[in-house]
Write a protein that holds these residues in place. Structure first.
Motif, PDB file in Angstrom:
ATOM      1  N   THR A  91       0.781  -1.128   0.007  1.00 31.58           N
ATOM      2  CA  THR A  91      -0.049   0.125  -0.040  1.00 31.58           C
ATOM      3  C   THR A  91       0.882   1.335   0.056  1.00 31.58           C
ATOM      4  O   THR A  91       1.647   1.343   0.857  1.00 31.58           O
ATOM      5  CB  THR A  91      -0.900  -0.211   1.279  1.00 31.58           C
ATOM      6  OG1 THR A  91      -1.971  -1.234   1.264  1.00 31.58           O
ATOM      7  CG2 THR A  91      -1.595   1.391   1.337  1.00 31.58           C
ATOM      8  N   GLN A 116      -2.841   6.074  -6.191  1.00 27.17           N
ATOM      9  CA  GLN A 116      -2.869   5.327  -4.945  1.00 27.17           C
ATOM     10  C   GLN A 116      -3.150   3.976  -5.211  1.00 27.17           C
ATOM     11  O   GLN A 116      -4.279   3.653  -5.922  1.00 27.17           O
ATOM     12  CB  GLN A 116      -3.875   6.152  -3.866  1.00 27.17           C
ATOM     13  CG  GLN A 116      -4.320   5.141  -2.934  1.00 27.17           C
ATOM     14  CD  GLN A 116      -3.262   5.372  -1.771  1.00 27.17           C
ATOM     15  OE1 GLN A 116      -2.808   6.612  -1.534  1.00 27.17           O
ATOM     16  NE2 GLN A 116      -2.631   4.493  -0.941  1.00 27.17           N
ATOM     17  N   THR A 118      -3.846   0.660  -2.972  1.00 28.87           N
ATOM     18  CA  THR A 118      -4.570   0.023  -1.516  1.00 28.87           C
ATOM     19  C   THR A 118      -4.865  -1.311  -1.452  1.00 28.87           C
ATOM     20  O   THR A 118      -5.421  -1.706  -2.056  1.00 28.87           O
ATOM     21  CB  THR A 118      -5.568   0.928  -0.743  1.00 28.87           C
ATOM     22  OG1 THR A 118      -5.344   2.353  -0.860  1.00 28.87           O
ATOM     23  CG2 THR A 118      -5.935   0.476   0.420  1.00 28.87           C
ATOM     24  N   SER A 120      -6.017  -4.038   0.987  1.00 30.68           N
ATOM     25  CA  SER A 120      -6.666  -4.075   2.275  1.00 30.68           C
ATOM     26  C   SER A 120      -7.366  -5.440   2.636  1.00 30.68           C
ATOM     27  O   SER A 120      -8.056  -5.885   1.740  1.00 30.68           O
ATOM     28  CB  SER A 120      -7.819  -3.068   2.239  1.00 30.68           C
ATOM     29  OG  SER A 120      -8.304  -3.267   3.466  1.00 30.68           O
TER      30      SER A 120
END
Length: 121
Positions: A91, A116, A118, A120
């Motif tokens: 990330t 970005q 990410t 998760s």
């Protein structure tokens, strides 16, 4: 306009895959080494991968070797980063970078705005 524009970032689950792209304009793309960096808030920017001009020699950071693949398409002035087996530690904001391989090319270096990624659970 001289610029690098990243795209393709987003949210992905651990173990998943994502491909991000960087489109170049305003300079002689085929004579620049292209690199991907990433950065987490409060930490130093880290080299992820690089690919040279002409012969296309690739370089990878230790943390992503065997999972990520960098490639370039000189005809379409685009560099890609294929990310597989993603981990939460991946990330970050991913930045595209261009550095000239010939003295006559200008500008010397170009940075993108970042995208970005990410990971998760």
């Amino acid at each position: 306009q001289v610029q690098l524009v990243e795209s393709g970032g987003g949210l992905v689950q651990p173990g998943g895959s994502l491909r991000i792209s960087c489109a170049a304009s305003g300079f002689v793309f085929s004579r620049y080494t292209m690199k991907w960096y990433r950065q987490v808030p409060g930490k130093e920017r880290e080299l992820v991968a690089g690919v040279t001009s002409v012969v296309g020699t690739t370089t990878y950071g230790e943390s992503v070797r065997d999972r990520f693949t960098i490639s370039r398409d000189d005809d379409n002035r685009t560099v890609y980063l294929q990310m597989n087996s993603l981990k939460p530690q991946d990330t970050a904001v991913y930045y595209c970078n261009a550095v000239r391989d010939v003295a006559w090319a200008f500008p010397r270096e170009v940075w993108g705005q970042g995208t970005q990624v990410t990971v998760s659970p």
